[in-house]
Design a protein around this motif. Structure first.
Motif, PDB file in Angstrom:
ATOM      1  N   ASP A 295      46.479  37.225  28.386  1.00 25.43           N
ATOM      2  CA  ASP A 295      46.398  36.071  29.280  1.00 25.43           C
ATOM      3  C   ASP A 295      47.672  35.243  29.186  1.00 25.43           C
ATOM      4  O   ASP A 295      48.267  35.105  28.121  1.00 25.43           O
ATOM      5  N   ILE A 296      48.071  34.691  30.303  1.00 22.22           N
ATOM      6  CA  ILE A 296      49.212  33.780  30.308  1.00 22.22           C
ATOM      7  C   ILE A 296      48.872  32.592  31.187  1.00 22.22           C
ATOM      8  O   ILE A 296      47.915  32.631  31.977  1.00 22.22           O
TER       9      ILE A 296
ATOM     10  N   LEU B   7      49.982  30.294  34.212  1.00 25.20           N
ATOM     11  CA  LEU B   7      50.877  30.177  35.357  1.00 25.20           C
ATOM     12  C   LEU B   7      50.540  28.867  36.045  1.00 25.20           C
ATOM     13  O   LEU B   7      49.372  28.555  36.268  1.00 25.20           O
TER      14      LEU B   7
ATOM     15  N   VAL C  39      39.783  26.709  49.566  1.00 25.67           N
ATOM     16  CA  VAL C  39      40.053  27.800  48.631  1.00 25.67           C
ATOM     17  C   VAL C  39      39.892  27.283  47.208  1.00 25.67           C
ATOM     18  O   VAL C  39      39.991  26.084  46.945  1.00 25.67           O
ATOM     19  N   PHE C  40      39.606  28.200  46.306  1.00 29.88           N
ATOM     20  CA  PHE C  40      39.623  27.864  44.886  1.00 29.88           C
ATOM     21  C   PHE C  40      41.072  27.712  44.454  1.00 29.88           C
ATOM     22  O   PHE C  40      41.936  28.461  44.913  1.00 29.88           O
TER      23      PHE C  40
ATOM     24  N   PHE D  12      43.665  27.960  41.100  1.00 32.93           N
ATOM     25  CA  PHE D  12      43.702  29.033  40.117  1.00 32.93           C
ATOM     26  C   PHE D  12      42.742  28.819  38.967  1.00 32.93           C
ATOM     27  O   PHE D  12      42.390  29.749  38.249  1.00 32.93           O
ATOM     28  N   GLY D  13      42.280  27.616  38.810  1.00 37.52           N
ATOM     29  CA  GLY D  13      41.294  27.362  37.766  1.00 37.52           C
ATOM     30  C   GLY D  13      39.887  27.670  38.226  1.00 37.52           C
ATOM     31  O   GLY D  13      38.929  27.472  37.476  1.00 37.52           O
ATOM     32  N   GLY D  14      39.723  28.123  39.419  1.00 33.80           N
ATOM     33  CA  GLY D  14      38.399  28.501  39.888  1.00 33.80           C
ATOM     34  C   GLY D  14      37.614  27.338  40.465  1.00 33.80           C
ATOM     35  O   GLY D  14      36.426  27.451  40.750  1.00 33.80           O
TER      36      GLY D  14
ATOM     37  N   VAL E  52      44.624  43.512  47.956  1.00 36.57           N
ATOM     38  CA  VAL E  52      44.822  42.413  46.996  1.00 36.57           C
ATOM     39  C   VAL E  52      43.715  42.361  45.951  1.00 36.57           C
ATOM     40  O   VAL E  52      43.961  41.977  44.807  1.00 36.57           O
TER      41      VAL E  52
ATOM     42  N   ARG F 182      44.256  45.081  43.041  1.00 36.00           N
ATOM     43  CA  ARG F 182      45.461  45.077  42.213  1.00 36.00           C
ATOM     44  C   ARG F 182      45.089  45.076  40.738  1.00 36.00           C
ATOM     45  O   ARG F 182      44.228  44.329  40.301  1.00 36.00           O
TER      46      ARG F 182
ATOM     47  N   GLY G  37      42.217  31.344  45.689  1.00 34.02           N
ATOM     48  CA  GLY G  37      41.366  32.427  46.147  1.00 34.02           C
ATOM     49  C   GLY G  37      40.151  31.903  46.886  1.00 34.02           C
ATOM     50  O   GLY G  37      39.926  30.692  46.951  1.00 34.02           O
TER      51      GLY G  37
ATOM     52  N   PRO H 180      41.975  36.947  45.985  1.00 35.35           N
ATOM     53  CA  PRO H 180      43.061  36.061  45.527  1.00 35.35           C
ATOM     54  C   PRO H 180      44.060  35.759  46.646  1.00 35.35           C
ATOM     55  O   PRO H 180      44.291  36.583  47.533  1.00 35.35           O
TER      56      PRO H 180
ATOM     57  N   PHE I 157      46.397  39.664  38.485  1.00 39.18           N
ATOM     58  CA  PHE I 157      45.223  38.823  38.581  1.00 39.18           C
ATOM     59  C   PHE I 157      44.001  39.621  38.151  1.00 39.18           C
ATOM     60  O   PHE I 157      43.858  40.796  38.486  1.00 39.18           O
TER      61      PHE I 157
ATOM     62  N   ARG J 239      39.556  38.989  37.198  1.00 41.38           N
ATOM     63  CA  ARG J 239      38.462  38.034  37.233  1.00 41.38           C
ATOM     64  C   ARG J 239      37.764  37.992  35.890  1.00 41.38           C
ATOM     65  O   ARG J 239      37.431  39.026  35.327  1.00 41.38           O
TER      66      ARG J 239
ATOM     67  N   VAL K 153      35.879  33.759  37.607  1.00 44.57           N
ATOM     68  CA  VAL K 153      37.006  32.842  37.472  1.00 44.57           C
ATOM     69  C   VAL K 153      38.284  33.671  37.333  1.00 44.57           C
ATOM     70  O   VAL K 153      38.359  34.563  36.493  1.00 44.57           O
ATOM     71  N   PRO K 154      39.241  33.391  38.172  1.00 51.57           N
ATOM     72  CA  PRO K 154      40.462  34.207  38.109  1.00 51.57           C
ATOM     73  C   PRO K 154      41.270  33.918  36.853  1.00 51.57           C
ATOM     74  O   PRO K 154      41.328  32.800  36.378  1.00 51.57           O
ATOM     75  N   ARG K 155      41.888  34.953  36.341  1.00 53.55           N
ATOM     76  CA  ARG K 155      42.728  34.820  35.145  1.00 53.55           C
ATOM     77  C   ARG K 155      44.092  35.421  35.447  1.00 53.55           C
ATOM     78  O   ARG K 155      44.190  36.489  36.035  1.00 53.55           O
ATOM     79  N   ALA K 156      45.109  34.702  35.015  1.00 56.47           N
ATOM     80  CA  ALA K 156      46.459  35.261  35.125  1.00 56.47           C
ATOM     81  C   ALA K 156      46.731  36.040  33.858  1.00 56.47           C
ATOM     82  O   ALA K 156      46.522  35.549  32.756  1.00 56.47           O
TER      83      ALA K 156
END
Lengths: 359, 908
Positions: free
Chosen positions: A22-23, A25, A56-57, A59-61, A269, A272, B814, B824, B878, B880, B885-888
């Motif tokens: 995990d990183i 961003l 839209v969400f 990135f934190g959901g 998408v 991926r 997303g 996403p 990306f 989930r 919940v999306p995770r980078a």
């Protein structure tokens, strides 16, 4: 020297691996006010309009609600249909096939206009409703795939899975044109509960979408075939859902080229994964625009489609008679470790009524 | 012909293709008067008589006067008058040198200028002669006095070879002491210098070899071949470079990096396999998109903008195992030249750089067998003589690394396999010391499968014939014919149905290169080349039953060029190199060309017609590609250089992944896919210190790519017969500063380089038509290489690399579909950066020695790649997590330390 080699190999064995981690961003600004409008007009009896309109969400959901002033469906005849407002982000309206006030027929085009309470107006392009060919056949195959074993030992194991394939004409009905296809999937499975209080068991029929992570699309125009034969469209794990009988349902849709491009992009998408050969991510191209502010980006798509529903029964024997879910073992017989085993109706879209098409 | 001095006859036999700088004219005053009558006498008899009567010495070439008789009627007249009478009506005239010498020469030479060196040499030879017998000279004699030139200079050429391997030594320094004449051996070990005739002292130096100092008597143009022996390595002399000590400062060529096979082998390497590409990555201005990526980027250029040639043959894919290893067997290469942007005119067809890998010839004197065993691959090299004039060298590498994949505790990796092999063969036949013929072949195969999800099979077959001929000491010709085919297959088991994608490309190449050296420092390279490409751009078939789904038509193209480069020494301080390459390209039929509505975007739905070509030329393009560089020497140890070049590229690789795949199609220019073009500028300050042991440079560069293309979002590039619809035209720019410091010898030596650079694009339809970073835009990059070699048997190397994270397009938001699929939303292209890259590698080699009496040499190399185990990101993607919940997340291709042990044995 041999001692050195041994030490070296030990170092190597403990060290070598690639990894995914995990990183953080930083989310760029201004994404939280972007809108996603997803709408579909399905021809049938009755016709069904469905839309999901929301922010839209980030990135934190997280997602914040959006207030919508009006949603208007229009056809090429200039007829308009205002979709009733709801308290949620979802809009649903059934339209009679006999309605003269809003006509829905094959090859007609439709568009959608969404007005938000803060004054933004999003207008979709006109989308053509194409008829869809009927599925000739759904078939089943048992295939073997390698899967990571979820045990302490780990490692790869061969796992049998069930694969569904479709055979269907590739042309758009009443035309010589090749169609473009999208499938979504459902299953209905039989499940018998085992109430711990000793009451009588019930047999439920549970419906659930199983295409949640899959967008399957196919463009026969690439290969020019007039018939799609045994095209694998879905692969599923074999588990207790198949223990008492299961119907696999494929909802076949016919898309316009632009809608196909959109759903193909969605498929790309969402699929991926970590790979050094990933093609670059792209921004999904919506068919909605804010005519007053072309730079106001919006996501989602409106399209119209016909649907052909195909079903195939999967008997337990076909998939090796997997074990049932119920009863679930428990130290205390009165416990209910699985709600579905205590009361099979305690699940979404579960009914005691056997579907009319169930064998 | 023997040279003698006749003290009594005063006749001197000398070469007469000369001129005298001491001017002579018709009013030559010879004061002495005398009386002499002779009839029908030889020139020698007349000369004897004149010398007895006067204080003059008369020189002539006896061969010129064979059978001729002369008469003299001198009655108290001056010598000039007497000679005028005698030579009237003949083809001879005379010249005076100094106070007492008269030279009878053919009349046509009288107008020439004769240099002092010329006469000085004559005198020296006269003094060395004794009654017709030449004194034995204890040095080397070059040339023949018959060919002495009036300029008093001679072109001395030769070859410097390694006494152990028989190979020519690249970059040895040629110095004529006490003169300004210097030179450097080229890739064949050949050199040519211009030096004054007479006795000179020649010194040849080459780090790690015994310096040669020889007395040389130069009479005319000629050849001197010398053999250098390796010297025992002392603590003060550790070889890290096989190039001229001062070449970076003295050469006019700017932006070139030269790396020897020895340097490559010394660097710590991944799993112990020395790698040419890895060695390039520590050079300033060279980078790649990440570990495991294919190819490299030079000064903001894409991977496909590098011309990679093995001798003269183009290589389309330099990677084994998807980029973890390169295809070049370091045991068989002589060295690598990387031209960054400012490219000599003989090379062309790519925008950014030329990587010229020169293979070595087999040892002509003795057989040698060497073998290396590493963690993942082994190799075998065998070389030696076939006949007295013919030698061979072969090299075989094969991998056996699947056992390592099985040990890695990642199921996908365990279920993968990666194997490769390659073979090089080369036969060299020397017809004479002026001509040779080389027949070389190369085969490479790769097989890769990742977890039954996808796989790649690819192979290269290559053959070339090289004929080298020296028409004279000044004119060299190199004629090359090469053929190669590259075939690749990508298997995708995850798509439905599982499908193979294939594409191939082959070419026939002919090149004629002529090098002319009128004088040592003035040089012309000229010639022409032509490449015929046949490309199979795409074929798609089902894996299970090999049913052909789709196949694109063959594409053909002819790329030709004429070129010339001139190296002009303007003065001692200034030298200029100027060149021009004129290229032409024709797309050849048959072909079907779509016509698009010019008012609308180039999309398939906007096709308004098509045109069929059965054959002939479908589309034509030309390129006028000037290039020039100038050097200004500030001091003996420092110089400023600047250069410009225009480059054109007619074949591009199609890929929109971070790194090209082995199956990324090579696309020829077509009616709709135009060639890409670039302006390249470079300027630098170069300074050597401490007797050339330290090399420093600071360079700036700029590139303007006025034609390039990028890919639209979700471009469909596989088996697409209207590929142009997936491309968006645009332009690019790159600029930067490169700093390099290198210490070449010593117990501790190494290099440091730092590059600041940007690489950006402007493409209509991407990122709101604004400039954006290319995939390989990494502004800050640096590397540090340190070698510690206390003696020949022990060597420790350390390599640290840093790079700012490259651009990426991460998910930033997303939405959820009605089917409960989380979709996403990605940022605009390349708006973010992955985390910075750092890696420390270390290696220790022990055992290698140079005891001449041993019949073998062996060494062990222990290396640890990424010893800090840093998880460097290759890409960001990306996924989930719980509740969608999306995770980078980042993918680290090599996220741990990779130790390796390699054993090398060489039978001498």
């Amino acid at each position: 020297m041999m001692r050195l080699i041994k030490v070296f190999i030990i170092i190597f064995l403990t060290g070598a691996s690639s990894c995914i981690s995990d990183i953080d961003l930083q989310a760029p600004p201004d994404v939280d006010n972007l809108l996603a409008i997803q709408a579909q007009l399905t021809k049938g009896t009755p016709h069904v309009f469905f839309a999901s309109i929301g922010k839209v969400f980030d990135f934190g959901g997280r997602s914040a609600p959006i207030r919508v002033r009006r949603v208007t469906l229009a056809n090429e005849l200039g007829q308009e249909l205002v979709i009733p407002n709801t308290d949620t982000e979802e809009y649903r309206l059934e339209i009679s096939p006999d309605s003269d006030e809003f006509v829905i027929e094959d090859f007609m085009t439709f568009n959608l206009v969404v007005e938000t309470s803060d004054g933004r107006v999003y207008t979709s392009t006109f989308e053509q409703l194409l008829p869809v060919s009927q599925v000739d056949e759904l078939t089943i195959d048992i295939v073997t795939e390698f899967e990571e074993q979820e045990t302490i030992i780990g490692g790869l194991v061969e796992v049998e899975k069930i694969q569904f394939s479709v055979t269907t004409p590739a042309t758009v009905p009443n035309t010589n044109d090749l169609g473009r296809f999208r499938w979504t999937f459902e299953e209905v499975f039989q499940q018998t509960d085992t109430p711990p209080d000793g009451s009588e068991s019930k047999t439920c029929y549970v419906t659930q979408g199983i295409g949640a992570t899959v967008e399957t699309t196919f463009d026969p125009t690439i290969s020019g075939v007039s018939t799609i034969e045994n095209l694998p469209i879905f692969v599923n794990n074999i588990f207790f859902n198949y223990a008492e009988g299961n119907y696999f349902i494929a909802l076949q849709q016919s898309l316009t080229p632009t809608a196909f491009t959109y759903f193909n992009s969605v498929s790309e998408v969402i699929s991926r994964e970590a790979s050094i050969f990933n093609s670059p991510a792209g921004r999904l191209q919506s068919n909605f625009t804010n005519l007053d502010d072309p730079d106001d980006e919006v996501f989602g798509y409106f399209f119209a489609t016909s649907i052909d529903t195909a079903r195939i029964f999967v008997s337990p024997e076909t998939v090796g008679s997997p074990g049932r879910l119920c009863p679930v073992m428990s130290m205390r017989p009165t416990d209910c470790p699985s709600a579905a085993c205590c009361d099979c109706l305690d699940q979404e879209r579960s009914t005691l009524e056997r579907p009319r098409w169930w064998l | 012909m023997k040279l003698i001095k006749r003290t009594t006859y005063l006749v001197f036999f000398f070469a007469i293709n000369v001129a005298i700088s001491y001017s002579q004219d018709a009013d030559l005053q010879i004061d002495t008067t005398f009386t002499l009558t002779l009839s029908d006498k030889s020139i020698a008899e007349i000369a004897d008589n004149i010398e007895q009567l006067t204080d003059k010495q008369i020189f002539f070439k006896s061969d010129d006067h064979q059978g001729l008789k002369y008469s003299m009627e001198a009655n108290n007249i001056g010598l000039n008058e007497a000679l005028d009478q005698m030579l009237a009506g003949t083809k001879f005239s005379y010249l005076e040198y100094g106070d007492n010498s008269i030279v009878i020469v053919p009349t046509y030479l009288v107008s020439e200028n004769f240099s002092a060196s010329y006469f000085q040499l004559l005198e020296e030879i006269s003094e060395d002669s004794d009654g017709g017998n030449v004194k034995r000279y204890d040095g080397i004699t070059v040339g023949n006095v018959d060919n002495l030139k009036p300029s008093g200079t001679a072109n001395v050429s030769g070859v410097v070879i390694d006494g152990q391997t028989g190979e020519g030594i690249i970059g040895a320094t040629i110095q004529w002491l006490n003169t300004s004449s210097t030179g450097v051996t080229d890739v064949d070990g050949s050199f040519i210098t211009t030096v004054e005739v007479g006795e000179q002292i020649l010194q040849i130096q080459y780090i790690g070899y015994q310096t040669i100092t020889k007395k040389v008597k130069i009479l005319s143009d000629g050849k001197v071949d010398l053999t250098m022996e390796k010297e025992a390595v002392s603590l003060e002399e550790i070889v890290i470079s096989e190039r001229s000590a001062s070449e970076r400062v003295e050469s006019t060529q700017i932006s070139v990096e030269r790396i020897s096979a020895k340097e490559i082998k010394k660097l710590p390497s991944f799993l112990g396999e020395p790698d040419v590409i890895q060695s390039l990555l520590i050079q300033p201005g060279v980078s790649n998109v990440g570990e495991g990526s294919i190819g490299f980027n030079v000064r903001g250029g894409d991977v496909d903008q590098n011309l990679i040639i093995q001798d003269e043959a183009l290589i389309f894919n330099t990677s084994h195992a998807l980029g973890f290893f390169s295809t070049f067997n370091t045991d068989l290469i002589k060295g690598v030249d990387l031209y960054k942007g400012i490219i000599p005119a003989q090379y062309g067809g790519r925008l950014a750089s030329v990587m010229d890998v020169e293979m070595r010839d087999g040892n002509p004197d003795e057989y040698k067998l060497s073998a290396g065993i590493g963690m993942v691959s082994g190799k075998l090299t065998f070389e030696g003589p076939i006949t007295e004039k013919t030698s061979f060298i072969t090299g075989l590498r094969a991998s056996y690394g699947n056992w390592i994949l099985g040990l890695i505790d990642v199921p996908e990796v365990q279920n993968s396999n990666a194997s490769f092999n390659d073979f090089n063969g080369r036969i060299t036949h020397r017809f004479s010391d002026k001509s040779s013929l080389i027949l070389a072949g190369y085969l490479a195969n790769d097989d890769f499968n990742f977890n039954n999800e996808f796989g790649f099979d690819y192979s290269t077959k290559l053959g070339q014939l090289i004929y080298k001929n020296a028409f004279s000491n000044n004119i060299l010709s190199e004629t090359t014919f090469s053929y190669s085919t590259y075939e690749s297959t990508q298997s995708d088991f995850e798509i439905i149905p599982a499908t193979n994608f294939q594409n191939d490309i082959e070419y026939f190449k002919f090149k004629e290169l002529i090098t002319i050296n009128p004088s040592g420092k003035f040089r012309i390279n000229t010639g022409f080349s032509s490449i015929l490409y046949n490309s199979e751009p795409g074929r798609r078939e089902l894996i299970d039953d090999e049913v052909l789904l789709d196949e694109l038509d063959t594409e053909r193209g002819l790329e030709s060029a004429v070129f010339a480069d001139l190296k002009i020494p303007v003065s001692d301080k200034i030298s200029v190199s100027a060149g021009l390459r004129v290229s032409a390209y024709q797309q050849l039929g048959p072909a079907e060309v779509l016509t698009y509505d010019p008012e609308l975007p180039r999309r398939i739905e906007n096709v308004i017609g098509s045109e069929s070509f059965d054959g002939g030329v479908v589309a034509s393009y030309f390129g006028i590609e000037p290039r020039a560089s100038v050097r200004f020497g500030i001091t003996d140890n420092s110089s400023i250089k600047a250069g410009y070049s225009r480059t054109t590229q007619y074949i591009n690789q199609i890929f929109n992944t971070d790194s090209p795949t082995p199956t990324s199609q090579w696309q020829l220019s077509t009616t709709h896919i135009e060639p890409t073009r670039s302006h390249n500028l470079s300027m630098g300050y170069f300074m050597n210190l401490a007797d050339n042991n330290y090399e420093t440079s600071l360079s700036i560069f700029g590139r303007r790519i006025d034609k390039l293309f990028d890919y639209r979002d979700f471009a469909d590039l596989l088996v697409n017969d209207h590929l142009e619809t997936e491309l968006l035209d645009g332009e690019g720019r790159a600029y930067g500063v490169e700093l390099s410091i290198k210490k070449k010898t010593g117990v501790i030596n190494g290099s440091f380089s730092y590059t600041f650079s940007r690489s950006q694009r402007l493409v209509e339809g991407i990122n709101r038509n604004d400039w954006y970073s290319s995939n390989f835009d990494k502004p800050h990059e640096g590397s540090l290489v340190l070698n510690y070699q206390p003696n020949q048997r022990n060597n420790v190397s350390l390599n640290f690399t840093y790079a700012q994270g490259r651009p990426t397009t991460p998910p930033v938001a997303g939405f959820v579909t009605p089917e409960n699929v989380f979709v996403p939303i990605f940022a605009e292209r390349n708006q973010e950066r992955i985390p910075d890259f750092q890696r420390l590698d270390i290696s220790y080699t022990f055992g290698e020695g140079y005891k001449k009496d041993r019949k073998f040499r062996l060494s062990w190399t222990l290396s640890v790649y990424n010893i800090l185990g840093r998880e460097n990101a290759f890409s960001v993607f990306f996924s989930r997590g719980a509740f969608n919940v999306p995770r980078a997340q980042q993918l680290s291709v090599l996220g741990n330390a990779f130790p390796a042990l390699t054993f090398q044995i060489e039978l001498l």
